[in-house]
Motif scaffolding. Structure first.
Motif, PDB file in Angstrom:
ATOM      1  N   PHE A 173     -19.828  51.813 -30.717  1.00 32.01           N
ATOM      2  CA  PHE A 173     -21.065  51.107 -30.997  1.00 32.01           C
ATOM      3  C   PHE A 173     -21.817  51.842 -31.864  1.00 32.01           C
ATOM      4  N   LEU A 174     -21.894  52.999 -31.673  1.00 41.55           N
ATOM      5  CA  LEU A 174     -22.856  53.940 -32.779  1.00 41.55           C
ATOM      6  C   LEU A 174     -22.559  54.034 -34.150  1.00 41.55           C
ATOM      7  N   ASP A 175     -21.086  54.204 -34.196  1.00 39.11           N
ATOM      8  CA  ASP A 175     -20.015  54.401 -35.274  1.00 39.11           C
ATOM      9  C   ASP A 175     -20.215  52.988 -36.130  1.00 39.11           C
ATOM     10  N   ALA A 176     -20.253  51.832 -35.554  1.00 35.54           N
ATOM     11  CA  ALA A 176     -20.132  50.523 -36.192  1.00 35.54           C
ATOM     12  C   ALA A 176     -21.694  50.216 -36.494  1.00 35.54           C
ATOM     13  N   SER A 181     -16.769  40.167 -27.218  1.00 37.83           N
ATOM     14  CA  SER A 181     -15.460  39.450 -27.099  1.00 37.83           C
ATOM     15  C   SER A 181     -14.565  40.248 -27.777  1.00 37.83           C
ATOM     16  N   GLY A 182     -14.550  41.541 -28.702  1.00 37.23           N
ATOM     17  CA  GLY A 182     -13.683  41.725 -29.474  1.00 37.23           C
ATOM     18  C   GLY A 182     -12.835  42.973 -28.700  1.00 37.23           C
ATOM     19  N   PRO A 183     -11.838  43.635 -29.473  1.00 36.25           N
ATOM     20  CA  PRO A 183     -10.989  44.291 -28.862  1.00 36.25           C
ATOM     21  C   PRO A 183     -11.783  45.778 -28.457  1.00 36.25           C
ATOM     22  N   PRO A 184     -11.266  46.573 -27.571  1.00 38.08           N
ATOM     23  CA  PRO A 184     -11.813  47.886 -27.432  1.00 38.08           C
ATOM     24  C   PRO A 184     -11.393  48.852 -28.438  1.00 38.08           C
ATOM     25  N   PRO A 185     -12.019  49.955 -28.796  1.00 43.08           N
ATOM     26  CA  PRO A 185     -13.159  50.272 -27.718  1.00 43.08           C
ATOM     27  C   PRO A 185     -14.721  49.619 -28.075  1.00 43.08           C
ATOM     28  N   LEU A 186     -14.756  48.871 -29.061  1.00 37.83           N
ATOM     29  CA  LEU A 186     -16.181  48.251 -29.235  1.00 37.83           C
ATOM     30  C   LEU A 186     -16.292  47.319 -28.293  1.00 37.83           C
ATOM     31  N   GLY A 187     -15.386  46.403 -27.984  1.00 43.80           N
ATOM     32  CA  GLY A 187     -15.542  45.303 -27.033  1.00 43.80           C
ATOM     33  C   GLY A 187     -15.123  45.943 -25.577  1.00 43.80           C
ATOM     34  N   PRO A 188     -15.022  45.017 -24.652  1.00 41.53           N
ATOM     35  CA  PRO A 188     -14.711  45.295 -23.349  1.00 41.53           C
ATOM     36  C   PRO A 188     -13.232  45.852 -23.257  1.00 41.53           C
ATOM     37  N   ALA A 201     -30.483  47.343 -25.510  1.00 45.50           N
ATOM     38  CA  ALA A 201     -30.053  47.093 -24.167  1.00 45.50           C
ATOM     39  C   ALA A 201     -28.683  47.322 -24.136  1.00 45.50           C
ATOM     40  N   HIS A 202     -27.890  47.280 -25.016  1.00 44.83           N
ATOM     41  CA  HIS A 202     -26.577  47.713 -24.907  1.00 44.83           C
ATOM     42  C   HIS A 202     -26.363  49.118 -24.841  1.00 44.83           C
TER      43      HIS A 202
END
Length: 238
Positions: free
Chosen positions: A96-99, A78-85, A164-165
């Motif tokens: 996501f890989l960075d985080a 539910s977070g802001p992009p680009p990590l979230g939708p 899965a993500h």
């Protein structure tokens, strides 16, 4: 229908103390060098409390990793992009890989616990302890409650969610790739001794850059095509 009762105040306090003690020890020692007795002493609780709360050292470390990973999972959902939708799949993958590397770098002592299957000896550690200790301090919790001991088939919750993500994002970009296997390959980089030494040296940025480069190469590579059969040789040309 019955609802799980809330965690007792003393049980919650013990849980926080145990996790904080484990995190402090992990900042100075590798997981395989830390014992349940050390954690109990640092937390100010009995050794039996630690065993009955988490079942084993492996389960305790995974509980700690789950807590640290919770914020990342929430950002993905539910977070802001680009990590979230809201962003393209490849942008979400890179973010996501960075985080993920940032989280692991800040909790590098947990890398060995991330996704590791529990050995059978460790699954029975709590029973062995209670056979030789007659003063076990049992903290009962409802099934599914915050203090329950994970079952063996729940031994890789963080790894499985992250896998899965990553697999989903790769598949959204390239349905022709083996997204399931490639996600394992990308996550597998977190489990090697050279990578752990890299993180311990404070060079997580190198791992983040390498994973991003690998992911980018996978996403942008041309689709694999069947090799063309060589043309038949004309006997007159021989």
């Amino acid at each position: 229908m019955s609802h799980p009762r809330p965690e007792r105040a003393d049980a919650a306090r013990n849980r926080r103390a145990i996790l904080a003690a484990a995190e402090d020890l992990l900042a100075r020692h590798r997981p395989d060098k830390i014992t349940m007795e050390q954690i109990a002493r640092a937390a100010g609780v009995g050794k039996g409390t630690v065993f009955h709360r988490f079942g084993s050292r492996g389960h305790l470390l995974m509980a700690l990793m789950r807590e640290r990973a919770y914020a990342l999972n929430e950002a993905v959902i539910s977070g802001p992009p680009p990590l979230g939708p809201g962003a393209a799949a490849h942008e979400r993958l890179y973010a996501f890989l960075d985080a993920m590397v940032d989280l692991v770098s800040r909790n590098k002592g947990l890398v060995a616990a991330l996704g590791a299957a529990l050995p059978s000896a460790e699954r029975t550690e709590v029973e062995t302890h209670c056979e030789v200790e007659t003063h076990c301090e049992v903290e009962t919790e409802p099934a599914g409650g915050p203090g329950r001991v994970p079952r063996p088939d729940e031994s890789r919750p963080v790894y499985d969610v992250w896998h899965a993500h990553i697999s989903m994002l790769i598949n959204e970009e390239r349905t022709d790739l083996d997204a399931d296997l490639l996600a394992h390959v990308l996550l597998g980089s977190l489990h090697s001794d050279p990578i752990l030494r890299l993180l311990e040296a404070g060079e997580g940025h190198r791992l983040a850059a390498a994973l991003r480069a690998l992911a980018s190469a996978l996403i942008t590579a041309p689709p694999a095509t069947a090799r063309k059969q060589p043309a038949a040789t004309n006997d007159k040309e021989r």
